[in-house]
Design a protein around this motif. Structure first.
Motif, PDB file in Angstrom:
ATOM      1  N   VAL A 100       0.854  -1.199   0.000  1.00 53.73           N
ATOM      2  CA  VAL A 100       0.000   0.000   0.000  1.00 53.73           C
ATOM      3  C   VAL A 100       0.885   1.243   0.000  1.00 53.73           C
ATOM      4  O   VAL A 100       1.991   1.226   0.534  1.00 53.73           O
ATOM      5  CB  VAL A 100      -0.952   0.018   1.219  1.00 53.73           C
ATOM      6  N   PRO A 101       0.408   2.339  -0.589  1.00 55.46           N
ATOM      7  CA  PRO A 101       1.237   3.541  -0.688  1.00 55.46           C
ATOM      8  C   PRO A 101       1.247   4.399   0.565  1.00 55.46           C
ATOM      9  O   PRO A 101       2.088   5.277   0.708  1.00 55.46           O
ATOM     10  CB  PRO A 101       0.599   4.299  -1.850  1.00 55.46           C
ATOM     11  N   ALA A 102       0.310   4.159   1.461  1.00 56.17           N
ATOM     12  CA  ALA A 102       0.220   4.974   2.676  1.00 56.17           C
ATOM     13  C   ALA A 102      -0.633   4.248   3.708  1.00 56.17           C
ATOM     14  O   ALA A 102      -1.393   3.330   3.374  1.00 56.17           O
ATOM     15  CB  ALA A 102      -0.388   6.346   2.364  1.00 56.17           C
ATOM     16  N   VAL A 103      -0.498   4.679   4.962  1.00 66.02           N
ATOM     17  CA  VAL A 103      -1.307   4.123   6.041  1.00 66.02           C
ATOM     18  C   VAL A 103      -1.907   5.258   6.848  1.00 66.02           C
ATOM     19  O   VAL A 103      -1.271   6.290   7.055  1.00 66.02           O
ATOM     20  CB  VAL A 103      -0.459   3.200   6.954  1.00 66.02           C
ATOM     21  N   LEU A 104      -3.149   5.084   7.261  1.00 71.82           N
ATOM     22  CA  LEU A 104      -3.800   6.037   8.143  1.00 71.82           C
ATOM     23  C   LEU A 104      -3.786   5.440   9.548  1.00 71.82           C
ATOM     24  O   LEU A 104      -4.300   4.340   9.768  1.00 71.82           O
ATOM     25  CB  LEU A 104      -5.234   6.309   7.694  1.00 71.82           C
ATOM     26  N   VAL A 105      -3.151   6.137  10.484  1.00 74.40           N
ATOM     27  CA  VAL A 105      -2.992   5.638  11.845  1.00 74.40           C
ATOM     28  C   VAL A 105      -4.054   6.254  12.747  1.00 74.40           C
ATOM     29  O   VAL A 105      -4.213   7.484  12.788  1.00 74.40           O
ATOM     30  CB  VAL A 105      -1.586   5.963  12.394  1.00 74.40           C
ATOM     31  N   ALA A 106      -4.773   5.396  13.474  1.00 74.15           N
ATOM     32  CA  ALA A 106      -5.795   5.841  14.412  1.00 74.15           C
ATOM     33  C   ALA A 106      -5.566   5.179  15.765  1.00 74.15           C
ATOM     34  O   ALA A 106      -4.937   4.119  15.846  1.00 74.15           O
ATOM     35  CB  ALA A 106      -7.190   5.488  13.883  1.00 74.15           C
ATOM     36  N   LEU A 107      -6.087   5.803  16.816  1.00 75.71           N
ATOM     37  CA  LEU A 107      -5.931   5.297  18.183  1.00 75.71           C
ATOM     38  C   LEU A 107      -7.270   4.781  18.692  1.00 75.71           C
ATOM     39  O   LEU A 107      -8.295   5.430  18.521  1.00 75.71           O
ATOM     40  CB  LEU A 107      -5.423   6.405  19.104  1.00 75.71           C
ATOM     41  N   VAL A 108      -7.241   3.619  19.338  1.00 74.64           N
ATOM     42  CA  VAL A 108      -8.489   2.990  19.771  1.00 74.64           C
ATOM     43  C   VAL A 108      -9.220   3.811  20.822  1.00 74.64           C
ATOM     44  O   VAL A 108     -10.436   3.705  20.965  1.00 74.64           O
ATOM     45  CB  VAL A 108      -8.223   1.557  20.284  1.00 74.64           C
ATOM     46  N   ASP A 109      -8.489   4.673  21.550  1.00 71.88           N
ATOM     47  CA  ASP A 109      -9.139   5.409  22.658  1.00 71.88           C
ATOM     48  C   ASP A 109      -9.668   6.774  22.234  1.00 71.88           C
ATOM     49  O   ASP A 109      -9.880   7.648  23.071  1.00 71.88           O
ATOM     50  CB  ASP A 109      -8.193   5.534  23.857  1.00 71.88           C
ATOM     51  N   GLN A 110      -9.910   6.953  20.920  1.00 70.68           N
ATOM     52  CA  GLN A 110     -10.486   8.209  20.443  1.00 70.68           C
ATOM     53  C   GLN A 110     -11.760   7.943  19.623  1.00 70.68           C
ATOM     54  O   GLN A 110     -11.799   8.210  18.418  1.00 70.68           O
ATOM     55  CB  GLN A 110      -9.456   8.975  19.603  1.00 70.68           C
ATOM     56  N   PRO A 111     -12.814   7.426  20.279  1.00 70.53           N
ATOM     57  CA  PRO A 111     -14.033   7.068  19.542  1.00 70.53           C
ATOM     58  C   PRO A 111     -14.791   8.256  18.970  1.00 70.53           C
ATOM     59  O   PRO A 111     -15.686   8.086  18.143  1.00 70.53           O
ATOM     60  CB  PRO A 111     -14.878   6.335  20.585  1.00 70.53           C
ATOM     61  N   GLY A 112     -14.425   9.485  19.379  1.00 74.51           N
ATOM     62  CA  GLY A 112     -15.065  10.660  18.810  1.00 74.51           C
ATOM     63  C   GLY A 112     -14.569  10.991  17.412  1.00 74.51           C
ATOM     64  O   GLY A 112     -15.084  11.887  16.751  1.00 74.51           O
ATOM     65  N   ILE A 113     -13.544  10.272  16.991  1.00 71.83           N
ATOM     66  CA  ILE A 113     -12.997  10.459  15.641  1.00 71.83           C
ATOM     67  C   ILE A 113     -13.464   9.279  14.799  1.00 71.83           C
ATOM     68  O   ILE A 113     -13.012   8.152  14.987  1.00 71.83           O
ATOM     69  CB  ILE A 113     -11.461  10.521  15.672  1.00 71.83           C
ATOM     70  N   GLY A 114     -14.399   9.550  13.899  1.00 70.60           N
ATOM     71  CA  GLY A 114     -15.009   8.460  13.146  1.00 70.60           C
ATOM     72  C   GLY A 114     -14.730   8.522  11.662  1.00 70.60           C
ATOM     73  O   GLY A 114     -13.771   9.148  11.191  1.00 70.60           O
ATOM     74  N   ALA A 115     -15.608   7.866  10.906  1.00 68.22           N
ATOM     75  CA  ALA A 115     -15.413   7.677   9.471  1.00 68.22           C
ATOM     76  C   ALA A 115     -15.301   8.984   8.701  1.00 68.22           C
ATOM     77  O   ALA A 115     -14.552   9.073   7.721  1.00 68.22           O
ATOM     78  CB  ALA A 115     -16.552   6.829   8.911  1.00 68.22           C
ATOM     79  N   ALA A 116     -16.022  10.021   9.126  1.00 62.57           N
ATOM     80  CA  ALA A 116     -15.990  11.287   8.389  1.00 62.57           C
ATOM     81  C   ALA A 116     -14.595  11.913   8.414  1.00 62.57           C
ATOM     82  O   ALA A 116     -14.091  12.388   7.384  1.00 62.57           O
ATOM     83  CB  ALA A 116     -17.018  12.262   8.962  1.00 62.57           C
ATOM     84  N   ALA A 117     -13.968  11.904   9.588  1.00 59.76           N
ATOM     85  CA  ALA A 117     -12.608  12.452   9.691  1.00 59.76           C
ATOM     86  C   ALA A 117     -11.614  11.565   8.947  1.00 59.76           C
ATOM     87  O   ALA A 117     -10.700  12.066   8.283  1.00 59.76           O
ATOM     88  CB  ALA A 117     -12.209  12.586  11.162  1.00 59.76           C
ATOM     89  N   VAL A 118     -11.790  10.250   9.055  1.00 59.74           N
ATOM     90  CA  VAL A 118     -10.920   9.308   8.328  1.00 59.74           C
ATOM     91  C   VAL A 118     -10.976   9.604   6.831  1.00 59.74           C
ATOM     92  O   VAL A 118      -9.943   9.727   6.156  1.00 59.74           O
ATOM     93  CB  VAL A 118     -11.336   7.853   8.612  1.00 59.74           C
ATOM     94  N   ALA A 119     -12.182   9.747   6.302  1.00 60.49           N
ATOM     95  CA  ALA A 119     -12.352   9.983   4.871  1.00 60.49           C
ATOM     96  C   ALA A 119     -11.699  11.298   4.442  1.00 60.49           C
ATOM     97  O   ALA A 119     -11.081  11.370   3.372  1.00 60.49           O
ATOM     98  CB  ALA A 119     -13.839   9.988   4.511  1.00 60.49           C
ATOM     99  N   ARG A 120     -11.790  12.319   5.271  1.00 58.45           N
ATOM    100  CA  ARG A 120     -11.182  13.618   4.932  1.00 58.45           C
ATOM    101  C   ARG A 120      -9.659  13.507   4.850  1.00 58.45           C
ATOM    102  O   ARG A 120      -9.032  14.060   3.950  1.00 58.45           O
ATOM    103  CB  ARG A 120     -11.545  14.663   5.988  1.00 58.45           C
ATOM    104  N   VAL A 121      -9.082  12.813   5.825  1.00 57.17           N
ATOM    105  CA  VAL A 121      -7.620  12.686   5.838  1.00 57.17           C
ATOM    106  C   VAL A 121      -7.158  11.810   4.671  1.00 57.17           C
ATOM    107  O   VAL A 121      -6.176  12.126   4.000  1.00 57.17           O
ATOM    108  CB  VAL A 121      -7.129  12.155   7.201  1.00 57.17           C
ATOM    109  N   VAL A 122      -7.878  10.715   4.419  1.00 56.68           N
ATOM    110  CA  VAL A 122      -7.550   9.850   3.279  1.00 56.68           C
ATOM    111  C   VAL A 122      -7.584  10.648   1.975  1.00 56.68           C
ATOM    112  O   VAL A 122      -6.738  10.475   1.088  1.00 56.68           O
ATOM    113  CB  VAL A 122      -8.518   8.646   3.205  1.00 56.68           C
ATOM    114  N   ALA A 123      -8.542  11.560   1.855  1.00 56.63           N
ATOM    115  CA  ALA A 123      -8.682  12.353   0.629  1.00 56.63           C
ATOM    116  C   ALA A 123      -7.493  13.279   0.402  1.00 56.63           C
ATOM    117  O   ALA A 123      -7.264  13.741  -0.722  1.00 56.63           O
ATOM    118  CB  ALA A 123      -9.973  13.168   0.680  1.00 56.63           C
ATOM    119  N   GLY A 124      -6.707  13.516   1.459  1.00 53.64           N
ATOM    120  CA  GLY A 124      -5.526  14.364   1.332  1.00 53.64           C
ATOM    121  C   GLY A 124      -4.325  13.644   0.740  1.00 53.64           C
ATOM    122  O   GLY A 124      -3.300  14.271   0.443  1.00 53.64           O
ATOM    123  N   PHE A 125      -4.430  12.329   0.544  1.00 56.84           N
ATOM    124  CA  PHE A 125      -3.320  11.544  -0.006  1.00 56.84           C
ATOM    125  C   PHE A 125      -3.011  11.955  -1.441  1.00 56.84           C
ATOM    126  O   PHE A 125      -3.913  12.123  -2.256  1.00 56.84           O
ATOM    127  CB  PHE A 125      -3.674  10.046   0.029  1.00 56.84           C
TER     128      PHE A 125
END
Length: 199
Positions: A100-125
């Protein structure tokens, strides 16, 4: 070129022992009816990550038994007590062969950060040299996207509880910040008082 070369992997760091939560592994806290690790892995997928690698540590046997992590690559960090840095190293090593060309790293203890934020950061690739981070009112936070070209440097500098922090600080000018404060809340579940955030 296969589709996997366009996919951003998800890496969920879920090895912590919950020392300030009476030794309850954070991965097994319940959120929206599921173990937190299962919820968080699902949010990575929903945000466009695949494959999803999950690093376990404290209570790994119980987590494997109680959380449905089908479709995830689960790796264990025997040195989880050393801190997040060792889990990040284990996770990046597990991804080395994934192509894979990149990895998105998330922490299990931050449940307030969900799919919407993930998608935004992924879109910055953009390419394998990308460094992209969620920001909250302009302040860098999680999740963070790490282009594959940076993995060796991050692995070399990850130690203790710092994870990629030292590397990112040294490469601050290269980081693209993506504001996520309107779609996510970056609180941590660290203490008993923080449990009010769980649903």
């Amino acid at each position: 070129m296969t589709d996997t070369h366009h996919r951003i992997a998800g890496l969920l760091l879920a090895a912590g022992g919950g020392r300030r939560l009476g030794g309850r592994p954070k991965a097994l806290l319940t959120h929206r009816g599921r173990p937190l690790v299962q919820y968080a892995a699902g949010e990575l997928r929903a945000g466009g990550c695949g494959p999803v690698h999950v690093v376990l540590g404290a209570g790994a046997h119980d987590v494997r038994e109680r959380a449905a992590l089908d479709g995830c690559v689960v790796v264990e960090n025997p040195d989880w007590a050393e801190g997040m840095g060792s889990s990040l190293r284990v996770g990046l090593e597990s991804l080395a062969a994934a192509g894979v060309p990149a990895v998105l790293v998330a922490l299990v203890d931050q449940p307030g950060i969900g799919a919407a934020a993930v998608a935004r950061v992924v879109a910055g690739f953009r390419d394998e040299s990308s460094l992209v981070s969620a920001a909250y009112d302009g302040v860098r936070g999680h999740p963070v996207l790490l282009g594959a070209r940076h993995w060796a440097g991050i692995t070399a500098s990850a130690a203790g509880d710092r994870g990629a922090r030292a590397y990112l600080r040294a490469h601050a000018e290269a980081i693209t910040l993506v504001e996520c404060g309107d779609v996510a809340e970056p609180y941590d579940i660290d203490t008993e008082a923080d449990l009010i955030h769980l649903e």
